[in-house]
Write a protein that holds these residues in place. Structure first.
Motif, PDB file in Angstrom:
ATOM      1  N   MET A   1       0.845  -1.174   0.000  1.00 23.99           N
ATOM      2  CA  MET A   1       0.000   0.000   0.000  1.00 23.99           C
ATOM      3  C   MET A   1       0.890   1.236   0.000  1.00 23.99           C
ATOM      4  O   MET A   1       1.845   1.319   0.749  1.00 23.99           O
ATOM      5  CB  MET A   1      -0.910  -0.009   1.233  1.00 23.99           C
ATOM      6  N   LEU A   2       0.548   2.148  -0.836  1.00 22.35           N
ATOM      7  CA  LEU A   2       1.263   3.414  -0.927  1.00 22.35           C
ATOM      8  C   LEU A   2       0.801   4.316   0.215  1.00 22.35           C
ATOM      9  O   LEU A   2      -0.398   4.403   0.488  1.00 22.35           O
ATOM     10  CB  LEU A   2       0.939   4.052  -2.278  1.00 22.35           C
ATOM     11  N   VAL A   3       1.726   4.965   0.907  1.00 20.94           N
ATOM     12  CA  VAL A   3       1.392   5.835   2.034  1.00 20.94           C
ATOM     13  C   VAL A   3       1.873   7.246   1.724  1.00 20.94           C
ATOM     14  O   VAL A   3       3.033   7.443   1.354  1.00 20.94           O
ATOM     15  CB  VAL A   3       2.054   5.332   3.342  1.00 20.94           C
ATOM     16  N   VAL A   4       0.958   8.218   1.851  1.00 23.09           N
ATOM     17  CA  VAL A   4       1.308   9.618   1.602  1.00 23.09           C
ATOM     18  C   VAL A   4       0.696  10.487   2.696  1.00 23.09           C
ATOM     19  O   VAL A   4      -0.280  10.112   3.334  1.00 23.09           O
ATOM     20  CB  VAL A   4       0.809  10.108   0.223  1.00 23.09           C
ATOM     21  N   THR A   5       1.293  11.636   2.885  1.00 21.99           N
ATOM     22  CA  THR A   5       0.715  12.595   3.827  1.00 21.99           C
ATOM     23  C   THR A   5      -0.413  13.346   3.130  1.00 21.99           C
ATOM     24  O   THR A   5      -0.479  13.398   1.899  1.00 21.99           O
ATOM     25  CB  THR A   5       1.765  13.609   4.309  1.00 21.99           C
ATOM     26  N   SER A   6      -1.283  13.925   3.914  1.00 15.93           N
ATOM     27  CA  SER A   6      -2.380  14.694   3.323  1.00 15.93           C
ATOM     28  C   SER A   6      -1.838  15.890   2.545  1.00 15.93           C
ATOM     29  O   SER A   6      -2.393  16.264   1.499  1.00 15.93           O
ATOM     30  CB  SER A   6      -3.378  15.131   4.394  1.00 15.93           C
ATOM     31  N   ALA A   7      -0.737  16.482   3.014  1.00 20.56           N
ATOM     32  CA  ALA A   7      -0.139  17.609   2.296  1.00 20.56           C
ATOM     33  C   ALA A   7       0.385  17.165   0.931  1.00 20.56           C
ATOM     34  O   ALA A   7       0.194  17.854  -0.076  1.00 20.56           O
ATOM     35  CB  ALA A   7       0.991  18.223   3.123  1.00 20.56           C
ATOM     36  N   GLU A   8       1.038  16.011   0.900  1.00 21.62           N
ATOM     37  CA  GLU A   8       1.548  15.469  -0.362  1.00 21.62           C
ATOM     38  C   GLU A   8       0.395  15.146  -1.313  1.00 21.62           C
ATOM     39  O   GLU A   8       0.480  15.378  -2.514  1.00 21.62           O
ATOM     40  CB  GLU A   8       2.385  14.212  -0.089  1.00 21.62           C
ATOM     41  N   LEU A   9      -0.681  14.620  -0.787  1.00 22.27           N
ATOM     42  CA  LEU A   9      -1.855  14.306  -1.608  1.00 22.27           C
ATOM     43  C   LEU A   9      -2.412  15.574  -2.254  1.00 22.27           C
ATOM     44  O   LEU A   9      -2.743  15.569  -3.444  1.00 22.27           O
ATOM     45  CB  LEU A   9      -2.928  13.626  -0.764  1.00 22.27           C
ATOM     46  N   ARG A  10      -2.499  16.641  -1.483  1.00 15.47           N
ATOM     47  CA  ARG A  10      -3.016  17.899  -2.035  1.00 15.47           C
ATOM     48  C   ARG A  10      -2.135  18.408  -3.173  1.00 15.47           C
ATOM     49  O   ARG A  10      -2.637  18.910  -4.175  1.00 15.47           O
ATOM     50  CB  ARG A  10      -3.108  18.959  -0.933  1.00 15.47           C
ATOM     51  N   LYS A  11      -0.827  18.276  -3.025  1.00 16.20           N
ATOM     52  CA  LYS A  11       0.103  18.775  -4.045  1.00 16.20           C
ATOM     53  C   LYS A  11       0.018  17.977  -5.337  1.00 16.20           C
ATOM     54  O   LYS A  11       0.157  18.529  -6.422  1.00 16.20           O
ATOM     55  CB  LYS A  11       1.546  18.708  -3.531  1.00 16.20           C
ATOM     56  N   ARG A  12      -0.158  16.671  -5.217  1.00 14.42           N
ATOM     57  CA  ARG A  12      -0.085  15.790  -6.399  1.00 14.42           C
ATOM     58  C   ARG A  12      -1.301  14.869  -6.473  1.00 14.42           C
ATOM     59  O   ARG A  12      -1.181  13.671  -6.686  1.00 14.42           O
ATOM     60  CB  ARG A  12       1.192  14.959  -6.324  1.00 14.42           C
ATOM     61  N   PHE A  13      -2.483  15.449  -6.313  1.00 14.16           N
ATOM     62  CA  PHE A  13      -3.691  14.636  -6.260  1.00 14.16           C
ATOM     63  C   PHE A  13      -3.856  13.755  -7.497  1.00 14.16           C
ATOM     64  O   PHE A  13      -4.174  12.573  -7.394  1.00 14.16           O
ATOM     65  CB  PHE A  13      -4.939  15.510  -6.072  1.00 14.16           C
ATOM     66  N   GLY A  14      -3.649  14.307  -8.664  1.00 16.70           N
ATOM     67  CA  GLY A  14      -3.802  13.548  -9.904  1.00 16.70           C
ATOM     68  C   GLY A  14      -2.913  12.318  -9.943  1.00 16.70           C
ATOM     69  O   GLY A  14      -3.336  11.239 -10.379  1.00 16.70           O
ATOM     70  N   GLN A  15      -1.690  12.464  -9.478  1.00 15.51           N
ATOM     71  CA  GLN A  15      -0.741  11.339  -9.446  1.00 15.51           C
ATOM     72  C   GLN A  15      -1.252  10.226  -8.532  1.00 15.51           C
ATOM     73  O   GLN A  15      -1.235   9.053  -8.898  1.00 15.51           O
ATOM     74  CB  GLN A  15       0.613  11.833  -8.952  1.00 15.51           C
ATOM     75  N   TYR A  16      -1.745  10.597  -7.354  1.00 15.23           N
ATOM     76  CA  TYR A  16      -2.210   9.588  -6.408  1.00 15.23           C
ATOM     77  C   TYR A  16      -3.583   9.037  -6.792  1.00 15.23           C
ATOM     78  O   TYR A  16      -3.899   7.879  -6.513  1.00 15.23           O
ATOM     79  CB  TYR A  16      -2.196  10.141  -4.984  1.00 15.23           C
ATOM     80  N   PRO A  24      -4.297   0.589  -3.147  1.00 13.04           N
ATOM     81  CA  PRO A  24      -4.817   1.562  -2.186  1.00 13.04           C
ATOM     82  C   PRO A  24      -3.750   2.586  -1.813  1.00 13.04           C
ATOM     83  O   PRO A  24      -2.561   2.260  -1.764  1.00 13.04           O
ATOM     84  CB  PRO A  24      -5.191   0.713  -0.971  1.00 13.04           C
ATOM     85  N   VAL A  25      -4.184   3.805  -1.573  1.00 12.59           N
ATOM     86  CA  VAL A  25      -3.287   4.876  -1.139  1.00 12.59           C
ATOM     87  C   VAL A  25      -3.735   5.299   0.256  1.00 12.59           C
ATOM     88  O   VAL A  25      -4.840   5.805   0.440  1.00 12.59           O
ATOM     89  CB  VAL A  25      -3.333   6.081  -2.113  1.00 12.59           C
ATOM     90  N   SER A  26      -2.873   5.068   1.251  1.00  7.18           N
ATOM     91  CA  SER A  26      -3.167   5.451   2.624  1.00  7.18           C
ATOM     92  C   SER A  26      -2.769   6.906   2.824  1.00  7.18           C
ATOM     93  O   SER A  26      -1.647   7.301   2.511  1.00  7.18           O
ATOM     94  CB  SER A  26      -2.392   4.551   3.591  1.00  7.18           C
ATOM     95  N   ILE A  27      -3.702   7.687   3.335  1.00  4.42           N
ATOM     96  CA  ILE A  27      -3.468   9.114   3.536  1.00  4.42           C
ATOM     97  C   ILE A  27      -3.315   9.366   5.023  1.00  4.42           C
ATOM     98  O   ILE A  27      -4.225   9.107   5.808  1.00  4.42           O
ATOM     99  CB  ILE A  27      -4.645   9.935   2.972  1.00  4.42           C
ATOM    100  N   THR A  28      -2.142   9.859   5.414  1.00  8.24           N
ATOM    101  CA  THR A  28      -1.865  10.101   6.823  1.00  8.24           C
ATOM    102  C   THR A  28      -1.924  11.585   7.136  1.00  8.24           C
ATOM    103  O   THR A  28      -1.682  12.429   6.276  1.00  8.24           O
ATOM    104  CB  THR A  28      -0.485   9.563   7.225  1.00  8.24           C
TER     105      THR A  28
END
Length: 88
Positions: A1-16, A24-28
């Protein structure tokens, strides 16, 4: 499972969003896992597997006998560690 921070998700939403089509992408947030982004296909698969509850009285004798004598295949023995100290 890929784990990303919520800040990282906001920056690269399309990628995730694209990555979630494959895994699944876990958002921390603050080092706590709180959300998982997954594809609609995977969500539907999981929903189909929702637990069905059946009464023992409604199960056939053959099924109950098979259940009573079932053994876990050797290749799954490593999962015993998941039980910890719990034993029936």
């Amino acid at each position: 499972m890929l784990v990303v921070t919520s800040a990282e998700l906001r920056k690269r939403f399309g990628q995730y969003q694209e990555a979630a089509q494959n895994e699944p992408v876990s958002i921390t947030s603050d080092d706590q896992g709180g959300l998982v982004l997954l594809s609609a296909k995977e969500y539907e698969r999981l929903k189909r597997r929702d637990r069905e509850v059946r009464r023992v009285e409604d199960m056939g004798e053959d099924f109950l006998q098979a259940l009573a004598t079932a053994e876990v295949p050797a290749e799954h023995a490593h999962l015993d560690a998941e039980l910890g100290d719990w034993r029936p």
